[in-house]
Design an enzyme around this catalytic site. Structure first.
Site, short mmCIF file in Angstrom:
data_model
loop_
_atom_site.label_atom_id
_atom_site.label_comp_id
_atom_site.label_asym_id
_atom_site.label_seq_id
_atom_site.Cartn_x
_atom_site.Cartn_y
_atom_site.Cartn_z
N LYS A 141 63.83 -15.22 95.35
CA LYS A 141 65.64 -15.72 95.37
C LYS A 141 65.69 -17.22 94.67
O LYS A 141 64.73 -17.64 93.69
CB LYS A 141 65.48 -16.07 96.69
C1 PLP Z 1 66.23 -11.36 100.73
C2 PLP Z 1 67.11 -10.74 101.13
C3 PLP Z 1 67.15 -10.80 102.62
C4 PLP Z 1 65.82 -11.46 103.24
O1 PLP Z 1 64.87 -12.34 103.45
P1 PLP Z 1 63.84 -12.78 103.24
O2 PLP Z 1 63.78 -14.26 103.41
O3 PLP Z 1 62.52 -12.22 102.89
O4 PLP Z 1 63.84 -12.16 105.03
C5 PLP Z 1 67.95 -10.62 103.18
N1 PLP Z 1 69.32 -10.03 102.93
C6 PLP Z 1 69.67 -9.74 101.16
C7 PLP Z 1 70.81 -9.55 100.89
C8 PLP Z 1 68.38 -10.46 100.86
O5 PLP Z 1 67.94 -10.19 99.22
#
Ligand code: PLP
Length: 401
Positions: free
Chosen positions: A191
């Site tokens: 992210k």
């Molecule tokens: C990455 C992601 C999540 C979950 O995040 P994590 O920190 O990996 O649990 C939820 N929704 C979307 C669209 C994502 O890309």
């Protein structure tokens, strides 16, 4: 130019994503590691303060993942058996998984063919008396039509939870995502900023914020860290059974230094994205950009590989780039096409035509702030090479008999 059949071993593999960690990040984590307190404490509170300052949110609660943040919000809202939750199928599986684990039913809505965003109209059409939450995704870092979606949610009296896993730093109009309502951010290494693993939920509902804060740590009335007194007071009691989702300071401290560079990261991501937009060959179609005023966080650069135009399908495209040492990803294979969901009762009242079309064709190409201009050119050349190998240009030397 012909495509070599062997992997290009002369160059390092270029992943589709890599976190940007600098000396300040390393120094901050090292300082926390040697401070005598590595689990949830002052650094976690500092990260929460930073997210509140950045977004303007009333409350911010840092947890171990975006998935945990979503779990806590849905649990705090009391979502359970018999309830329906509206969300796109074009999302990460964590959301439908949590809805299902709580005993509720995911109701999948289709996305726009070009932007992969859900619309107010498709959401409105999916609402029933059982609907208990609406979870749109600000896909790839572009915001949904929040005015329209908020109006639909308000009219129906249903809470809206923005999945802003891709959208830390995104703005709808001039307003930062997370400023009002409820939203979750992910701090996973792919992210826009990271804590190794982690997530933050923001809400302008103080009572909900307090409930979630309690639920992230066993449902206790206080956490191990007490601002006045390091150590737990013996009187704290379970108010209601909770989870173990608190974010350690070891991780949170990385988020504090990463957050300082968020705008710098987004600026570089935008530069790279603009270069791609101007240079990709026909047949490799980038996503559409929403028409409403916004600031894109450019979390992902997603292209659609349409065999009819590109001459090869998405999977062949990814394999060919891999041979050239270029990494790609799929964000996402539609949730309803996964094994468990195929055999499960889910609802998709409006059909999922655009979702399925994209699920078979989307591919994320490398996009991360530390990419050099040479890396970006290498990706563009690689894509041209892969496409040229299928549709040789007239300028190419004819094959010798
Ligand atoms: C990455 C992601 C999540 C979950 O995040 P994590 O920190 O990996 O649990 C939820 N929704 C979307 C669209 C994502 O890309």
């Amino acid at each position: 130019m012909t495509r070599s059949s062997k992997p290009d071993e002369s160059r390092e593999f270029l992943p589709f994503c890599r976190p940007s960690i600098d000396a300040e990040d390393v120094a901050a984590v090292t300082a926390t590691l040697t401070s005598g307190w590595i689990t949830t404490g002052a650094r976690c509170a500092e990260l929460e303060d930073g997210i509140r300052a950045r977004t303007g949110a009333g409350c911010a609660v840092a947890v171990t993942s975006g998935t945990a943040a979503m779990h806590l919000l849905l649990a705090a809202m009391g979502i359970g058996p018999g309830d329906e939750v509206i969300t796109p199928s074009m999302t990460w599986v964590s959301t439908p998984n949590i809805i299902s684990l709580l005993g509720a039913t995911p109701v999948f809505v289709d996305v726009d063919l070009e932007t992969l965003l859900v619309s107010p109209e498709t959401i409105r059409a999916a609402i029933t008396p059982r609907t208990k939450a609406i979870i749109p995704v600000h896909y790839a870092g572009a915001p949904c039509d929040l005015n329209g979606i908020r109006a639909v949610a308000k009219e129906a009296g249903i809470p809206l939870i923005e999945d802003a896993a891709h959208a830390i730093g995104t703005r709808f109009g001039d307003t930062e995502i997370g400023h009002s309502g409820h939203a979750i951010f992910s701090l996973h290494p792919i992210k826009n900023i990271t804590t190794g693993e982690g997530g933050v939920l923001v809400t302008d509902d103080e009572e909900l914020g307090a409930t979630v804060r309690r639920l992230r740590f066993h449902g206790l009335g206080a956490e191990a860290w007490d601002r006045n007194q390091q150590g737990r007071s013996p009187q704290v009691e379970v108010q209601s059974p909770g989870f173990k989702y608190n974010l350690p300071d070891m991780n949170a401290t990385l988020g504090v230094t990463q957050l300082k560079r968020l705008d710098q990261f987004i600026d570089r991501r935008r530069q790279i994205a603009e270069h791609y937009l101007n240079s990709l060959p026909k047949g490799i179609r980038p996503l559409g950009i929403p028409e409403w005023s916004h600031r894109h966080a450019w979390h992902l650069f997603v292209v659609r590989v349409d065999e009819a135009q590109a001459g090869l399908d998405r999977d062949a495209f990814m394999a060919a780039l891999k041979e050239l040492g270029i990494g790609t990803g799929i964000h996402f294979r539609a949730a309803h096409t996964h094994h468990w969901y195929r055999n499960q009762e889910y609802k998709a009242p409006g059909g999922l035509v655009n979702t399925e079309w994209n699920s078979d064709r989307i591919c994320s190409i490398p996009l991360f702030p530390d990419m050099t201009d040479e890396d970006v050119d290498r990706v563009i050349e690689g894509i041209r090479e892969v496409c040229d190998a299928i549709h040789p240009t007239v300028n190419q030397e004819p094959l010798k008999a």
